[in-house]
Design a protein around this motif. Structure first.
Motif, PDB file in Angstrom:
ATOM      1  N   GLN A 179      10.593  14.260   6.069  1.00  0.00           N
ATOM      2  CA  GLN A 179      11.393  13.921   5.022  1.00  0.00           C
ATOM      3  C   GLN A 179      10.962  15.243   4.144  1.00  0.00           C
ATOM      4  N   ALA A 180       9.800  15.800   3.860  1.00  0.00           N
ATOM      5  CA  ALA A 180       9.145  16.925   3.196  1.00  0.00           C
ATOM      6  C   ALA A 180       9.909  18.201   3.691  1.00  0.00           C
ATOM      7  N   ALA A 181      10.359  18.330   4.893  1.00  0.00           N
ATOM      8  CA  ALA A 181      11.275  19.451   5.383  1.00  0.00           C
ATOM      9  C   ALA A 181      12.780  19.378   4.721  1.00  0.00           C
ATOM     10  N   LEU A 182      13.191  18.119   5.163  1.00  0.00           N
ATOM     11  CA  LEU A 182      14.549  18.180   5.029  1.00  0.00           C
ATOM     12  C   LEU A 182      15.290  17.359   3.706  1.00  0.00           C
ATOM     13  N   GLY A 183      14.348  16.989   3.004  1.00  0.00           N
ATOM     14  CA  GLY A 183      14.749  16.359   1.724  1.00  0.00           C
ATOM     15  C   GLY A 183      15.313  17.149   0.635  1.00  0.00           C
ATOM     16  N   ALA A 184      14.812  18.476   0.619  1.00  0.00           N
ATOM     17  CA  ALA A 184      15.262  19.469  -0.151  1.00  0.00           C
ATOM     18  C   ALA A 184      16.541  19.913  -0.094  1.00  0.00           C
ATOM     19  N   ARG A 185      17.094  19.584   1.227  1.00  0.00           N
ATOM     20  CA  ARG A 185      18.587  19.961   1.476  1.00  0.00           C
ATOM     21  C   ARG A 185      19.463  18.903   1.035  1.00  0.00           C
ATOM     22  N   GLY A 186      19.069  17.694   0.310  1.00  0.00           N
ATOM     23  CA  GLY A 186      19.702  16.765   0.019  1.00  0.00           C
ATOM     24  C   GLY A 186      20.088  15.782   1.177  1.00  0.00           C
TER      25      GLY A 186
END
Length: 686
Positions: free
Chosen positions: A500-507
């Motif tokens: 979640q921390a790595a991919l959340g920023a991708r929307g």
């Protein structure tokens, strides 16, 4: 076109284009095979790839076996109520706090090699054996990964038990599958005595999508040996790809059956506070208000509430994080029946939960010495299993926001063995080692700081994220809205937080089903009831055969020129059946026609080649390798010309290959008699 019969180089191939007469190249260079007689025929038109729907057999019940690296289980459903999935019974034994709808993938054989037990029973019995006696028993665990890691897999591949003894891998897998078969049939007979007929059961075996064809064939061969099905009824067994099975199940879920990781308050446990992801799709709902008819189609076709609230055509990723591998697939939901289309070939790698176990073993090696750990595993195998069980229990409690240290019990035999081998005690070894974040507890335990546990997880978790990020960079994956995190390792709060921390920023919305560890097993049951649900797949490799084409000066390399009977041929041409990453529909066929070279010929054998590139020209190009063989078993030809007027022995055998299923399949027919010809592709005999 010349095919390559076994021990003969004079089979004939009817090509697909009037402008060329391709001829399969023999295993050795044609220039050295003086017996290679070339007799090109006037090529007949080969039909274009044809799609036909899969034929369904009337099975009364589907039993799926999720054969995992660390844990395994089975489930079933009846054709009369296919979505009512019955999980296997609670297993005896087990670990506190762990759901027992699966059992450890542990097999115990007697010193003579006979089956003794599987799962918790095997683990517990092995634990209770006298240390000296245990050295003679064959205990196998986490052995599924051997099939993935072996580059030259054959039916004779060996597996090593924890005591160092070896036995054929096929027998090990067959013992395990036979255990599940007997267990499942016993439960079925008690629930429905009328279902004792063997042919009323369809079996489904799960394998990672990144497994190559030899590994899939190996599992099928193990199922034959275990007696799940017979070779004559091969269609009774389906191979299901694990992330596909998860996708099939996830499309049935409702909003309240999912956890949206982005909405979870930090610091929660494994699944934390379960909040609805309803708010995540308000925008999608607004779009669908203009298309209410689409939603009605999806709901009526059995697709879950989540999918009905998204637009048909939406794309999503399934990340299956299991014990041995991370397995990724990308699907698009299709109208009107909710079928699935694969958008990019399966990807992933050996980044499973066992990577954390390996990191712990390496940590012990840094403290006590690698030689000691190797010796201890061989001479005290049961005690080593005890130590791994103790670590597994603490691994499950690890979390990104945990502040307290974790205690791991060391078996007494470990402490005693080290004192005898090393000349000093465990506490001294810890004090002298360079590992500062592991201490010795006064209660006789290793005391690991949170930083130490995080360090053990880091390489595996980082590898998983790298695989997902690489996939998301592909143009075929643009526009993804969802990522489903599934599999046993997806229960880990450490993995959930990192993803979640790595991919959340991708929307990207990262979603976890509540029954995350059972997603693949339940999906495999649904897949067995409706195997046509995945309508289109991507070929992972380019497949084809080696042929001879008419030599064209300036186009073909001079070193490929072969002159025979006054004709100029180009050797080793790679004729492609299907290209890597090509979309192939379920049931779509690639047809080729072959002719026996001589009267009475009983077998035609044609080498298959594969590569990752789409544009390979020759079977000698870098990356192109022989991967299998297509065999056609022929009945004796009837005397006289056939219906087409061909002379005896020049029968046309039409082979139809399918690359859009979970396994590559082939069928063949004798055109003159319209009778089926026994055809098979062997990927294990190279």
């Amino acid at each position: 076109m010349l095919a390559v019969p076994e021990m003969d180089l004079q089979g004939l191939y009817i090509g697909s284009s009037p402008q060329r007469s391709p001829v399969p190249s023999p295993p050795a260079s044609p220039r050295t095979q003086e017996s290679c007689g070339i007799a090109p025929l006037t090529p007949s038109q080969s039909p274009k790839p044809e799609a036909r729907g899969p034929q369904q057999a009337p099975f009364s019940v589907v039993v799926a076996i999720d054969f995992g690296t660390t844990s395994s289980g089975y489930a079933f459903s009846f054709a009369s109520d296919p979505e009512a999935i019955h999980m296997m019974r609670k297993w005896e034994g087990g670990d506190p706090g762990v759901a027992h709808q699966k059992t450890p993938t542990c097999l115990l054989l007697t010193p003579e090699g006979a089956f003794h037990s599987f799962g918790y029973t095997a683990r517990d019995y092995y634990h209770d054996l006298d240390p000296e006696e245990a050295r003679d028993w064959l205990y196998f665990e986490k052995f599924k990964m051997k099939i993935h890691s072996t580059t030259d897999l054959t039916l004779k591949t060996q597996l090593e038990a924890v005591n160092g003894k070896k036995m054929p891998a096929l027998e090990v897998f067959a013992h395990a599958l036979r255990f599940f078969k007997e267990h499942a049939l016993q439960e079925l007979s008690e629930q429905c005595p009328s279902l004792l007929e063997k042919d009323t059961v369809r079996w489904v075996l799960t394998v990672p999508a990144i497994w190559k064809q030899p590994a899939k064939q190996f599992m099928r061969e193990a199922a034959y040996l275990a007696g799940l099905v017979s070779r004559e009824n091969a269609e009774q067994l389906l191979i299901a790809l694990e992330p596909e099975a998860a996708s099939v199940y996830c499309r049935k879920l409702r909003l309240h059956q999912l956890v949206d990781l982005s909405s979870r308050a930090p610091g929660r446990g494994c699944l934390g506070e379960r909040r609805s992801i309803d708010s995540s799709f308000r925008q999608a709902r607004e779009q669908l208000r203009r298309s209410r008819h689409s939603r009605t189609f999806l709901v009526e076709s059995g697709v879950g509430e989540l999918w009905a609230d998204l637009q048909a055509g939406d794309r999503y990723v399934v990340a299956d994080c299991g014990g041995g591998t991370v397995d990724l697939t990308v699907h698009q939901l299709e109208q009107p029946h909710g079928t699935l289309k694969e958008l990019y070939k399966a990807s992933g790698g050996p980044c499973g939960a066992v990577g954390v176990d390996l990191a712990f073993e390496q940590l012990l090696g840094r403290i006590f010495g690698e030689d000691f750990i190797t010796t201890f595993k061989r001479q005290r195998p049961a005690a080593w299993v005890d130590l791994t069980i103790a670590f597994e229990a603490r691994k499950r409690t690890a979390g990104p926001h945990r502040t307290g240290a974790l205690n791991i019990s060391l078996p007494f035999s470990f402490i005693d063995f080290y004192r005898k081998q090393g000349g000093h005690n465990v506490e001294t070894a810890l004090r002298k080692s360079s590992v500062n974040f592991v201490k010795w507890s006064s209660h006789g335990m290793l005391r690991m700081t949170c930083e130490a546990m995080n360090e053990l997880f880091q390489p595996t978790v980082s590898g998983i994220i790298q695989h997902i990020e690489a996939l998301l960079e592909r143009p075929e994956v643009q526009g993804v809205k969802l990522l489903f995190l599934v599999g046993g390792f997806a229960e880990s709060a450490m993995l959930q937080h990192a993803v979640q921390a790595a991919l959340g920023a991708r929307g990207l919305r990262v979603v976890v089903p509540h029954d995350v560890a059972l997603t693949i097993l339940k999906g495999a049951v649904l897949f067995g009831q409706a195997p046509g649900v995945v309508r289109v797949r991507r070929s992972p490799l380019t497949y084809g055969v080696g042929v001879l084409n008419r030599f064209v000066a300036g186009v073909h390399p001079p070193d490929k020129l072969l002159v025979r009977d006054g004709r100029r041929w180009c050797t080793d041409v790679f004729e492609r059946f299907v290209a890597a990453e090509q979309s192939v529909a379920l049931g779509e066929e690639v047809r080729r026609s072959y002719c026996p070279a001589r009267p009475g010929q009983r077998r035609v054998l044609i080498n298959l080649y594969c590569c990752a590139a789409e544009d390979a020209r020759f079977i000698t190009d870098p990356g192109v390798r022989k991967c299998g063989a297509l065999s056609l078993e022929l009945e004796p030809a009837e005397g006289g010309p056939d219906a087409a007027g061909a002379p005896p022995g020049r029968r046309e055998i039409r082979a139809a290959m399918q690359f859009g299923d979970t396994e590559i399949k082939v069928t063949a027919v004798d055109v003159s008699t319209n009778r089926s010809v026994r055809a098979a592709i062997d990927f294990l005999s190279n």
